[in-house]
Motif scaffolding. Structure first.
Motif, mmCIF file in Angstrom:
data_model
loop_
_atom_site.group_PDB
_atom_site.id
_atom_site.type_symbol
_atom_site.label_atom_id
_atom_site.label_comp_id
_atom_site.label_asym_id
_atom_site.label_seq_id
_atom_site.Cartn_x
_atom_site.Cartn_y
_atom_site.Cartn_z
ATOM 1 N N ARG A 1 0.871 -1.176 0.000
ATOM 2 C CA ARG A 1 0.000 0.000 0.000
ATOM 3 C C ARG A 1 0.901 1.217 0.000
ATOM 4 O O ARG A 1 1.711 1.386 0.916
ATOM 5 C CB ARG A 1 -0.834 0.049 1.293
ATOM 6 C CG ARG A 1 -1.933 -0.932 1.331
ATOM 7 C CD ARG A 1 -2.554 -0.949 2.727
ATOM 8 N NE ARG A 1 -3.299 -2.184 2.903
ATOM 9 C CZ ARG A 1 -4.510 -2.382 2.407
ATOM 10 N NH1 ARG A 1 -5.131 -1.416 1.777
ATOM 11 N NH2 ARG A 1 -5.118 -3.536 2.558
ATOM 12 N N PHE A 2 0.732 2.067 -1.019
ATOM 13 C CA PHE A 2 1.666 3.180 -1.157
ATOM 14 C C PHE A 2 0.914 4.494 -1.246
ATOM 15 O O PHE A 2 -0.191 4.548 -1.758
ATOM 16 C CB PHE A 2 2.496 3.019 -2.435
ATOM 17 C CG PHE A 2 2.890 1.600 -2.710
ATOM 18 C CD1 PHE A 2 3.767 0.946 -1.862
ATOM 19 C CD2 PHE A 2 2.364 0.899 -3.781
ATOM 20 C CE1 PHE A 2 4.135 -0.384 -2.091
ATOM 21 C CE2 PHE A 2 2.712 -0.420 -4.031
ATOM 22 C CZ PHE A 2 3.598 -1.061 -3.187
ATOM 23 N N THR A 3 1.551 5.551 -0.758
ATOM 24 C CA THR A 3 0.961 6.875 -0.957
ATOM 25 C C THR A 3 1.812 7.713 -1.895
ATOM 26 O O THR A 3 1.374 8.747 -2.364
ATOM 27 C CB THR A 3 0.810 7.619 0.379
ATOM 28 O OG1 THR A 3 2.089 7.654 1.009
ATOM 29 C CG2 THR A 3 -0.174 6.906 1.293
ATOM 30 N N GLU A 4 3.040 7.255 -2.152
ATOM 31 C CA GLU A 4 3.918 7.982 -3.084
ATOM 32 C C GLU A 4 5.075 7.077 -3.480
ATOM 33 O O GLU A 4 5.214 5.964 -2.967
ATOM 34 C CB GLU A 4 4.442 9.268 -2.416
ATOM 35 C CG GLU A 4 5.180 8.973 -1.126
ATOM 36 C CD GLU A 4 5.888 10.181 -0.548
ATOM 37 O OE1 GLU A 4 5.840 11.254 -1.147
ATOM 38 O OE2 GLU A 4 6.530 10.011 0.505
ATOM 39 N N ASP B 1 7.456 5.460 -0.649
ATOM 40 C CA ASP B 1 6.807 4.324 0.045
ATOM 41 C C ASP B 1 7.026 3.020 -0.684
ATOM 42 O O ASP B 1 7.337 1.994 -0.100
ATOM 43 C CB ASP B 1 5.277 4.501 -0.047
ATOM 44 C CG ASP B 1 4.713 5.199 1.131
ATOM 45 O OD1 ASP B 1 5.477 5.507 2.045
ATOM 46 O OD2 ASP B 1 3.494 5.419 1.103
ATOM 47 N N GLU C 1 7.224 12.103 -10.527
ATOM 48 C CA GLU C 1 6.861 12.979 -9.407
ATOM 49 C C GLU C 1 7.532 14.338 -9.559
ATOM 50 O O GLU C 1 7.062 15.342 -9.055
ATOM 51 C CB GLU C 1 7.298 12.355 -8.072
ATOM 52 C CG GLU C 1 6.379 11.266 -7.588
ATOM 53 C CD GLU C 1 6.676 10.851 -6.144
ATOM 54 O OE1 GLU C 1 7.742 11.220 -5.605
ATOM 55 O OE2 GLU C 1 5.829 10.140 -5.569
ATOM 56 N N ARG D 1 -1.425 3.701 -8.510
ATOM 57 C CA ARG D 1 -1.044 3.168 -7.194
ATOM 58 C C ARG D 1 -0.111 4.116 -6.443
ATOM 59 O O ARG D 1 -0.127 4.157 -5.216
ATOM 60 C CB ARG D 1 -0.404 1.785 -7.349
ATOM 61 C CG ARG D 1 -1.372 0.752 -7.907
ATOM 62 C CD ARG D 1 -2.486 0.393 -6.945
ATOM 63 N NE ARG D 1 -2.023 -0.444 -5.865
ATOM 64 C CZ ARG D 1 -1.993 -1.774 -5.892
ATOM 65 N NH1 ARG D 1 -2.437 -2.419 -6.946
ATOM 66 N NH2 ARG D 1 -1.531 -2.460 -4.866
ATOM 67 N N LEU D 2 0.711 4.879 -7.169
ATOM 68 C CA LEU D 2 1.620 5.823 -6.502
ATOM 69 C C LEU D 2 1.016 7.224 -6.439
ATOM 70 O O LEU D 2 1.689 8.194 -6.088
ATOM 71 C CB LEU D 2 2.984 5.847 -7.209
ATOM 72 C CG LEU D 2 3.732 4.508 -7.239
ATOM 73 C CD1 LEU D 2 5.111 4.669 -7.870
ATOM 74 C CD2 LEU D 2 3.866 3.919 -5.844
ATOM 75 N N ARG D 3 -0.249 7.300 -6.808
ATOM 76 C CA ARG D 3 -1.038 8.525 -6.672
ATOM 77 C C ARG D 3 -0.543 9.702 -7.504
ATOM 78 O O ARG D 3 -0.692 10.855 -7.109
ATOM 79 C CB ARG D 3 -1.167 8.912 -5.197
ATOM 80 C CG ARG D 3 -1.734 7.736 -4.390
ATOM 81 C CD ARG D 3 -2.320 8.179 -3.095
ATOM 82 N NE ARG D 3 -2.715 7.011 -2.295
ATOM 83 C CZ ARG D 3 -3.122 7.070 -1.043
ATOM 84 N NH1 ARG D 3 -3.198 8.242 -0.436
ATOM 85 N NH2 ARG D 3 -3.475 5.980 -0.393
ATOM 86 N N THR E 1 -5.413 10.629 -9.481
ATOM 87 C CA THR E 1 -6.380 10.213 -8.451
ATOM 88 C C THR E 1 -7.312 9.117 -8.962
ATOM 89 O O THR E 1 -7.892 8.375 -8.176
ATOM 90 C CB THR E 1 -7.217 11.414 -7.974
ATOM 91 O OG1 THR E 1 -7.752 12.069 -9.138
ATOM 92 C CG2 THR E 1 -6.350 12.393 -7.190
#
Ligand code: HPA
Ligand code: ZN
Length: 339
Positions: free
Chosen positions: A52-55, A58, A202, A252-254, A257
């Motif tokens: 589970r990743f937010t960026e 992670d 990013e 998944r890495l946002r 959205t």
């Protein structure tokens, strides 16, 4: 339109795939046992639950931890073979794959162990599965340029033999602009390597421009944030520089959205040579066809757009012109027949 069956039937290339990111939880468990490596998970379910990743960072933390089970040549052979079998099942005919040797040498696994294990599997994949391939050595951008140079020097025998075909740049993007590796990329070009770099995943649009202007890359990995700079978009499109886009990874890495907001269609509309790829399929929930199906449904891509994406994968590859033409002719015939 059945996207899966249409795209499966078209000869495709995958141009953005980290071999270590194709390490499935089942293989991770098996290699941990085989090599007696302690891992903080007791089951495949526990491993999947940890994804589970937010960026990007992670994900990278878990990715570097996962590759710790890769110890001997056979491990790299098995990892690569499993990926090639999945790629063949998706109708992929050519792959240009990344690996991160510094992720291995820094924990005591020799450069030759990773490299020769992967190359043996690529050779067998060519023989047994009919998949052609090129190997791209990626430099970890969170490390120094000097450390990158040390790895490049270690790779020289494989580069001289044309066994390593390209140099790439991956890992933590923000705070590590392409310019940090300008001398290294100049040396790699001098040595005859193809050049690629992750940029605009990013990091800002200026990192994409720097990868082109300072590193002289032949292709951009991701490139999403280039869209924030219309002048740059025009340049990339005029130069015909391919972007290796990874929809499920971005989700998944946002970076996006939702897939409905994914920039892929806007890239095509802007004349960019965008391609679809899986990046780290075991971590992001899908291989190449899964990425095609998910993004085609979300953006309502039509047959000509799908055909363009597949053509772009061949045109953006480092295959020679005559081999590219053979694949492109087959795509045109298959699209016509499917219609
Ligand atoms: N971005 C940057 N570095 C990486 C990635 C990615 O998507 N996958 C593996 N290393
Ligand atoms: Zn990547």
């Amino acid at each position: 339109m059945d996207v899966r069956s249409l795209v499966r039937g078209l000869p495709k290339a995958e141009l953005h795939l980290h071999l270590e990111g194709s390490l499935e939880p089942e293989m991770l468990m098996r290699l941990a046992t085989r090599n007696r490596v302690e891992i903080p998970f007791r089951s495949v379910e526990e491993i999947r639950a940890a994804y589970r990743f937010t960026e990007l960072q992670d994900f990278l933390d878990i990715y570097y931890q996962g590759m710790n089970v890769l110890r001997v040549e056979e491990d790299f052979y098995d990892l690569t073979t499993a990926y090639l079998e999945r790629a063949a099942a998706d109708g992929t005919v050519h792959v240009e794959v990344f690996y991160d040797p510094q992720g291995h040498t820094t924990r005591g696994v020799p450069f030759s162990t990773a490299t020769d294990g992967i190359l043996a599997a690529l050779d067998d994949g060519r023989e047994k599965l009919g998949i052609t391939s090129l190997l791209i050595l990626c430099i970890l951008r969170h490390l120094s340029e000097d450390e990158g140079f040390a790895t490049f020097r270690e790779a020289e025998p494989w580069i001289a033999d044309r066994r390593i075909a390209g140099l790439g740049l991956d890992s933590t993007e923000k705070g590590h602009p392409p310019g940090k590796f300008q001398r290294l990329f100049a040396a790699a070009r001098e040595a005859g390597l193809k050049l690629v770099a992750h940029a605009g995943e990013e990091g800002p649009a200026s990192y994409v421009a720097d990868a082109v202007d300072l590193l002289g890359v032949d292709r951009i990995d991701h490139g999403n944030r280039a869209l924030e700079d219309p002048v740059l978009v025009r340049r990339l499109s005029d130069m015909g520089i391919a972007l290796t886009v990874c929809p499920l990874s971005n989700l998944r890495l946002r970076g996006v959205t939702s897939l409905e907001r994914h920039p892929l269609k806007r890239m095509l509309d802007a004349g960019l040579k965008a391609t679809v790829n899986s990046d780290d399929p075991s971590y992001f929930g899908g291989y190449l066809l899964d990425n095609f199906v998910a993004v085609a449904e979300a953006l309502d891509l039509d047959r000509p757009e799908l055909s363009t994406l597949v053509r772009n994968s061949i045109e953006g590859s480092f295959l020679d012109a005559s081999t590219r033409q053979v694949h492109l002719d087959r795509i045109d015939r298959a699209v016509a027949a499917h219609g």
